[in-house]
Each structure stands twice: as structure tokens, then as C-alpha cells.
Design an enzyme around this catalytic site. Structure first.
Site, PDB file in Angstrom:
ATOM      1  N   GLU A   1       0.859  -1.195   0.000  1.00  0.00           N
ATOM      2  CA  GLU A   1       0.000   0.000   0.000  1.00  0.00           C
ATOM      3  C   GLU A   1       0.884   1.230   0.000  1.00  0.00           C
ATOM      4  O   GLU A   1       1.540   1.543   0.990  1.00  0.00           O
ATOM      5  CB  GLU A   1      -0.873   0.019   1.264  1.00  0.00           C
ATOM      6  CG  GLU A   1      -1.817  -1.167   1.401  1.00  0.00           C
ATOM      7  CD  GLU A   1      -3.149  -0.936   0.719  1.00  0.00           C
ATOM      8  OE1 GLU A   1      -3.369   0.183   0.211  1.00  0.00           O
ATOM      9  OE2 GLU A   1      -3.958  -1.886   0.703  1.00  0.00           O
TER      10      GLU A   1
HETATM   11 ZN   LIG Z   1      -6.552  -1.402  -2.805  1.00  0.00          ZN
END
Ligand SMILES: [Zn+2]
Length: 856
Positions: free
Chosen positions: A359
Site C-alpha cells: 500500500e
Molecule cells: Zn486497494
């Protein structure tokens, strides 16, 4: 992103807008399903394209996959150029719009013999999906050798393990999956940058890398979402929840690409969590992985990526970039790898021994996308691209340095499966911090049998399950003759899934019941229960011994039939395929009678019946021999107005119902009810917000109309519209999983013994007009999943639901025929075996509405 560990970032996810191109008639449908709290739990946005019915029916299927073993590299493909789209949401961020990808890849293929591009499918809205391979040129003979080694690793892992020279000859496959969430853009740009650097570098180290690896880039896994600036694909599905179901063409393309490339390492590039979140995960850990191999490699690569990302030199003060985090090391729970619905939690079953969600840090999607100045957005997007590229660089460095070990560990995954070894208990401390809380194991049965004959609940459902297993590269066999196993006899033609196979982990994770993990962790990231054996409508039985003469199966045997006996025909409606067949007949105007959960088709429609039997694999029986005289109500096509979530709209269309999406705004704009038979309500319809004209028109419809509801929004509508007498009780909204149920009645009868819940509801205080169609099992409903009482002490746990009414029906005094669901029978298009229950509710409610009041 999957879900943020911080509330601030999570809050941003609550407001995913409906893309302009996809919005239904409602300009502001609810962003997420009506579960209220929790960030992106069951996050299928409302809103479907027009023509959803046609699209779902003819779901734009992938082109034949071009990853041929008989061609060398490079494999140049002149990509068709999509029309320029000035509305592409990437443009505002200074990133590459979808239409800009093909020209760049075409140019790179001309400049470099290291770059190959293949089209591996099409998105829901019809955009090409590009798989880029970067490697040194290979002759056809060399490519064939690579394919042979790959197949040997999978199919003869014991021999592969003994072959000391194998790793030296084999190019380690690395898979980079980018942009699976459409509004998490920069993975694509980092992939393009990396491809270009590797393609054009004169560094001997790069040449060395490309001699020993193949790097595969799924450049954008979700082009619809990229263009539209939303998380979901064009059908409104979160593709990073679809791997056990594969309802969407993008997920099927990824599945096939992962099977064909068999990566040792996979990155799935997401955003936005600050600091950059890099898996491995917190507990609970999936019990069907070879977790000792997985955690060792995944943690090692995680540390390498962390160092690379931190090494970029971005700081909190100067750039707003926090140091990277690894949930396994830095968090107690809340970011788990329990359900195999995410890319990095699916790929390990195909031999990936280091798999990661990454992320990237700086938020550029909602609400930042609309609120931040363009320069700031572009600054963030540039940082994010750097971070994603650093992670990719670290990962291929990791594969280069650990080449032999990663290949050996992939072989070992398949070897344990093929040998049928028991699941291993991972030793504590195998990596720093691996404690008792990280230990999850399962017990593999010897095999699963999907019986033929009378022991099979639905041959149609069994065929669908077999085909699904095969599409997942699970080996299925068929018994040539009857055999005994587990104390009973199975007839010839029964299917057998022998767990002594390389991909036994995938077979078992789909077919086992699962486990109630409520006691072990307080919070889960997404669903905690699923089971194709319990929810897809077929009878599946684990057995502990296996001695059968079998043959391999490449596709399930045909199941459609029409009896030779003259006279009317009956079709049970226990399965989604039967619903689809019936709806086809109704669309043709065949005069069908609805009689106790069966459709009776007149003798003169025999030829039409034969066609749908063949098309959908459904079996008609002689109507007369079962019930004698046929009594029932005439059934016409059921036209549904649906205020529903995207997955429900998709499923209703797939079942062949004519569906019109509606909402509060649509009704307030003056909806014409004359072409609606049943109103379905689960999302986006608030009775209190209807204007007087809309309420009057609704009331006129309800006097003799049908209503089916699901969930809290549906139950609230029931109360507000004064339909059935029932009090809705909400269980813990975080509770979800597979539950045991007891069924009966007009719509519950014929249902499987299990259902699925998410934010479960039940109904009490039932009026005399109300019938219980389905109840939660009295001795404890939860089979698999996570369902605790609410943390604030207000109850709502699985024990509170014992014996309570989960689905009820009845007719109100105006003649409205109503069914209320407290379960989730169409959740993400997954529980195929439950769809027919919704269809029966629609048929019953349509055919009973307005008639004389009787008990359904
Ligand atoms: Zn995602």
C-alpha cells in the site's frame, strides 16, 4: 487499499462516488452497502451500467489467452489503440491514462527485444487487459524448455526436487499486479517505468537479471476503474474480493495468468496507507498455505522492500511520508491473510512463496482527489510512483539473490501436496515474532467426493462446481465404476477431488467447511467464512480413504435432460441455472404454472424446454408422475425494480430477471410502476425521504404488488411501509460467515442446509400473517466465520441468533406479498447455491400478490 490500520485513512473509503459513466438513474446512490460501520467491508458500490442484463448475460468474456508455450520471446503484439478519453481520471494526477498505455507499450516493443505484450482478456466494459513480459530474448526451443520445467515443477515435484540443475536452467517468474483497485493508480505508472528501465538499460546486472528471470506485469488489472476513478470494475465489483468466485472477467484473466506464469513472487500494488504498508500480515493466517515456506520468504522480501522504500529518503516533515510498516511485525491484528479472496492470498496456492499487498502512502483518491490542488495531487502521485517502483525493484533483487531457494520452495509446496503429507505446524520463531498467535493449521481429508445419482442434491450445481475447480487448476477425476468410501457406496460417474495433488491447498480451501475463528481474534479484515461445498448448492463429502477407478476430467459431463414421456414437464427451481432456464422460458412467453416451488411447463413447449435443458444443464421431469394433477398459479416473467447493491443487481440480471435499478431519487422523480411486478429493496431506498407523490405511487403499487427485501435497509423499508408485522433484530454488524439453517415454506423449502450472513439480522414479534421460511439452527448457527457479540456489551452474537427467524414471508392486508431476508444470499455473486431462494421469493411474491389471502 485493503483497509487502513488508521481511522483517518479508513474514513476516506466511506465515500466512493458513483462514476458518472456508470451511475444508474440515481445521481447519488449509497457508496457502500448499508452496514453502517466499518470501512470497506462489503464494499460493492451501487450503480450498474445500463443494459446490465444484457451485459451480465453475455459477460464480455476474455479472449483466448495468448500465453502460448510454443512461441519464443519477444512476442510482439501491435496493441489496438483505444480512443483518447479526456475524462480519464488518471489525467488530473499527471499519470498515464488508460488510452496512453497501448501507445507506450507499442513503442517499447519497437525499441527493445526484451519486451513482449499480450492481451489476456477484456474488462467488464470491454477494455483490453495487457500482460507485459520482460526477459531476455528466447528461442521457441528455449521457451518450450521453460514451459516444460514449469510443468514439471507443478506436476512432478518430487522429480523436480531431485533435479539439482533445474533451478540453474529455469527463469524465476515474478508477477507484478497493478491497479486492481481502479482509484489506486500509481502501480501502473511504476510498472511502466520499471518496464522501460529494464528494457533500455545497458547495465550488465540488468542483462544478468533478465537471463535468469521473467518479469510479468499486469499493467492495469482494472482499466474500467482506472478510467472512471473508482475502486470497482465496470460492474461495480471489487476485483480484490473475487478470487474464490471469479465472477468478473478481470479476475478470470488474473487467475489464468497466475496459473500460466506460476510466479515465485507476486506484488499486488495498492494505495493508500501512510507509511507504506508491506505484507506479510497479522493473524489469523490462512490454514491451507505451506506457511513455513510462505512466511520465511514473504517476511524476508518484506524487509527488503521496506528498506528500499525507506531508502528513497522521503520524510514525514518534508514530504509527509511516514516510514514503512509491516503488519506481521508492527500490528497485533486487523490485517489478516485468512480468506483467499485477495490476489496475494490466492497466488500462494499456485506456488507463490513470497506474496504481498503493498500500500503506497499518499492519498490521492477520494476525498483528496476532489479537494486537494492539482499540484499537490501530482506531487503525491509522483512520490507514490517512486515508492511502488522501489518495492518492485527490491522484489526483483530479492528474486535474483534468492533464485534457487525460491524455486526449491515452490517445488516443495507442490511436493507436499502431491505426497498428501499432513499439514505442518509452523515452528515458533521460524521468523522473529512468529508466536502461538500465528499458528493456524487444518486437517486435509483424503479426498472430496461429489456424488452422482440420488446422493447428489443438484447435478447442475455439481457440474458448475467441477468446472470451477478445473478452472482453478484443481484436478478432478470421475469414477469409472461404483466405489466405497467413508462407509458408503458412490455410483459410477461420481466426481473425486483427490487431495494428493499439487494444488491440494486450493482444493481444500474451497471445499472445506472452514472454521469458527471468533475466539481467536477480535477483529477481521473482510469475510471470515466461505465454502463452495456448503454454499454452491452441490453435495460434497469429505472421505478419509479412497480406492476408486477414476479418469481425469477436463470438463463436467452434460446434465441437461427432458424426459421422453409425453405430457407436461416439471422443473425444480433449486439452482441458479434452473432459475435462468425458467426465466428464458418466461421471456419466450411459455405458459408456466408455479406450483409449490416447481415450474410446470406445458407439453407443447417441449422443444423450448429441450433448448434450455441443453443450454443450462437443467433436468426436466414428468410433471404428472410427481404430483398427479397440477394446481398452481400462472407465472409470468417477473419484472423487478431493484434498490440494491451492485453485486445483487449483477446476480439478478445473471439469473435472467428483467431488472430496473431504482432508488429514493428515482422514485421521487416519478417512477412508472406499471412495468414492475416485484420491488427488491436492500440499498438506496429510504421510505421517509420519499415525496408525497412518490409515496402515493408506491402505495398504489403495494396494494397487490410483490416486495422482497434484504438487510437493514430492506427491513427498515418493511417497517416504514407498514408491510409485515415483524421486529428486526440486528446482530453484530461485523459478524459474517457460513451458518446452518432450517428451512421450509414456499420460498425456504428446497434451500441448502447452509446460508451466508454478513451483518446478520433476524425477525421477532411476528404477526399472524407471517411465516418463517428459514431459521438459524437452534443449536448454534455459525459453522465458519467470525461472529462475536458486540464489543459494547449489547449482545448480537451468534448465540443470540439461535433458532431465530432468518427469512420470513407473508401477505399484508393490502395484498402485498412480502419476503424479508436477514441473510446474504447474493453476496458478491458468491453463494451460487442460495440464489434460487431469492428467485423463489420473487416468483412467489409475484404470483401471490393481490390474490386472496392464504398462508404461503
Ligand atoms: Zn486497494
Amino acid at each position: 487499499m485493503r483497509r487502513s490500520l488508521t481511522v483517518a485513512v479508513a474514513a476516506a473509503l466511506l465515500a466512493v462516488p458513483a462514476p458518472a459513466a456508470l451511475a444508474g438513474p440515481d445521481p447519488s446512490p449509497p457508496a457502500v452497502r448499508d452496514f453502517g460501520n466499518g470501512p470497506e467491508r462489503n464494499d460493492v458500490a451501487a450503480g450498474v451500467p445500463e443494459q446490465a442484463a444484457a451485459r451480465a448475460a453475455a459477460a464480455s468474456e476474455a479472449q483466448p489467452y495468448g500465453h502460448s508455450r510454443d512461441r519464443g520471446y519477444p512476442r510482439w503484439t501491435r496493441l489496438p489503440l483505444p480512443p483518447e478519453n479526456p475524462a480519464d481520471a488518471s489525467i488530473k494526477l499527471g499519470l498515464v491514462p488508460y488510452h496512453g498505455i497501448a501507445p507506450r507499450l507499442n513503442a517499447l516493443q519497437q525499441r527493445s527485444d526484451r519486451v513482449s505484450v499480450e492481451i489476456i482478456g477484456r474488462s467488464y466494459q470491454g477494455r483490453d487487459l495487457y500482460l507485459v513480459t520482460v526477459t531476455e530474448p528466447e528461442s521457441a526451443a528455449r521457451a518450450r524448455e521453460q514451459a516444460r520445467i514449469r510443468e514439471r515443477i507443478e506436476n512432478d515435484p518430487a522429480a523436480a526436487a531431485r533435479d539439482r540443475g533445474l533451478a540453474a536452467r529455469y527463469k524465476a517468474p515474478i508477477f507484478i499486479n497493478a491497479n486492481i483497485h481502479g482509484n489506486e493508480w500509481e502501480g501502473t505508472d511504476a510498472a511502466l517505468r520499471t518496464i522501460e528501465q529494464l528494457a533500455t538499460s545497458t547495465d550488465p546486472a540488468v542483462a544478468g537479471l533478465l537471463a535468469r528471470t521473467r518479469l510479468y506485469f499486469n499493467v492495469t488489472a482494472n482499466p474500467d476503474g482506472r478510467v472512471n476513478g473508482v475502486r470497482q470494475n465496470g460492474a461495480g465489483f471489487d476485483l480484490n474480493r473475487d478470487f474464490v468466485t471469479a465472477s468478473q472477467p478481470e479476475a478470470r484473466a488474473m487467475r489464468q495468468a497466475i496459473i500460466d506464469t506460476q510466479p515465485v513472487t507476486l506484488l499486488d500494488l495498492h494505495g493508500y496507507v501512510n507509511g507504506t504498508l508491506i505484507e506479510p500480515t497479522t493473524p489469523p493466517h490462512g490454514a491451507n498455505y505451506e506457511y513455513d515456506l510462505f512466511i520465511t520468504n514473504t517476511y524476508a522480501n518484506g524487509l527488503r522492500m521496506e528498506a528500499a522504500v525507506n531508502g528513497l529518503g522521503y520524510t514525514p516533515d518534508k514530504d509527509g511520508v511516514e516510514p514503512a510498516q509491516i503488519p506481521f511485525r508492527d500490528s497485533d491484528e486487523g490485517w489478516d491473510d485468512w480468506p483467499p479472496i485477495f490476489t496475494p492470498q490466492y497466488a500462494p496456492f499456485h506456488g507463490t512463496v513470497a506474496a504481498h499487498t503493498v500500500e503506497i502512502p499518499l492519498e490521492v483518491n477520494e476525498p483528496a482527489y476532489s479537494e486537494e490542488p492539482v499540484e499537490e495531487l501530482r506531487r503525491r502521485a509522483a512520490v507514490n510512483t517512486d515508492v511502488a517502483a522501489a518495492a518492485v525493484r527490491a522484489a526483483y533483487g530479492f528474486v535474483r539473490d534468492r533464485h534457487e531457494r525460491l524455486i526449491a520452495d515452490q517445488i516443495e509446496v507442490f511436493r507436499r501436496g502431491a505426497a498428501g503429507e499432513p499439514a505442518r505446524t509452523v515452528p515458533l520463531g521460524i521468523v522473529p515474532g512468529f508466536g502461538p498467535e500465528d499458528v493456524y493449521t487444518t486437517t486435509f481429508p483424503r479426498a472430496y467426493v461429489i456424488p452422482a445419482g440420488a446422493g447428489q442434491r443438484s447435478a447442475t450445481a455439481a457440474a458448475r462446481l467441477v468446472d470451477h475447480l478445473i478452472a482453478n487448476d484443481v484436478r478432478v477425476e470421475r469414477a469409472r465404476s461404483a466405489f466405497r468410501a467413508g462407509g458408503r457406496t458412490y455410483p459410477a460417474g461420481s466426481y473425486v477431488v483427490d487431495l494428493r495433488q499439487p494444488k491440494r491447498g486450493l482444493a481444500n480451501v474451497m471445499l472445506e467447511a472452514g472454521a469458527d475463528i471468533s475466539p481467536r481474534v477480535s477483529a477481521m479484515y473482510d469475510i471470515s467464512g466461505w465454502s463452495h461445498a456448503l454454499l454452491w448448492g452441490a453435495t460434497v463429502e469429505p472421505v478419509e480413504s479412497l480406492r476408486a477407478h477414476t479418469e481425469p476430467v477436463r470438463a463436467a459431463a452434460p446434465t441437461g435432460s427432458v424426459p421422453r414421456t409425453p405430457g407436461p414437464l416439471a422443473l425444480r427451481v433449486d439452482d441458479a441455472k434452473e432459475v435462468r432456464a425458467l426465466n428464458d422460458l418466461l421471456a419466450q412467453g411459455v405458459a408456466v404454472t408455479w406450483a409449490g416451488g416447481r415450474a410446470i411447463v406445458p407439453a407443447q413447449a417441449r422443444s423450448a424446454a429441450r433448448t434450455v435443458a441443453d443450454r443450462y444443464g437443467v433436468a426436466f421431469t414428468p410433471a404428472g408422475t410427481v404430483t398427479g394433477t397440477v394446481t398452481g398459479s400462472p407465472l409470468a416473467q417477473v419484472r423487478v425494480a431493484a434498490a440494491a447493491s451492485a453485486d445483487e443487481l449483477f446476480t439478478l440480471c445473471e439469473l435472467g430477471f428483467p431488472v430496473t435499478p431504482v432508488s429514493t431519487a428515482v422514485l421521487n422523480a416519478g417512477f412508472d410502476w406499471s412495468a414492475t411486478d416485484v420491488l427488491y429493496v436492500s440499498s438506496g431506498l429510504n421510505h421517509a425521504a420519499l415525496n408525497p407523490a412518490a409515496r402515493a405511487a408506491l402505495d398504489a403499487f403495494l396494494a397487490g404488488g410483490g416486495v422482497v427485501t434484504r438487510g437493514r435497509t430492506g427491513a427498515a423499508f418493511n417497517t416504514a411501509a407498514g408491510l409485515l408485522t415483524a421486529t428486526t433484530v440486528a446482530g453484530n454488524p461485523d459478524g459474517n460467515g457460513v451458518v446452518r439453517v432450517v428451512s421450509g415454506g414456499a420460498t425456504g423449502g428446497g434451500s441448502p442446509a447452509h446460508s451466508f450472513v454478513y451483518s446478520p439480522l433476524w425477525f421477532t414479534g411476528l404477526g399472524p400473517e407471517v411465516t418463517v421460511e428459514q431459521a438459524y439452527a437452534a443449536d448454534g448457527p455459525l459453522v465458519a466465520g467470525h461472529w462475536r457479540p458486540r464489543a459494547d456489551g449489547s449482545g448480537g452474537g451468534q448465540d443470540a441468533a439461535r433458532g431465530q427467524a432468518a427469512v420470513v414471508s407473508g401477505r399484508d392486508e393490502r395484498g402485498a406479498a412480502v419476503v424479508l431476508f436477514g441473510t446474504e444470499p447474493m453476496f458478491r455473486n458468491h453463494p451460487k447455491g442460495l440464489f434460487a431462494q431469492v428467485a423463489r421469493a420473487l416468483y412467489w411474491s409475484s404470483s401471490s400478490a393481490g390474490a386472496a389471502v392464504t398462508t404461503p
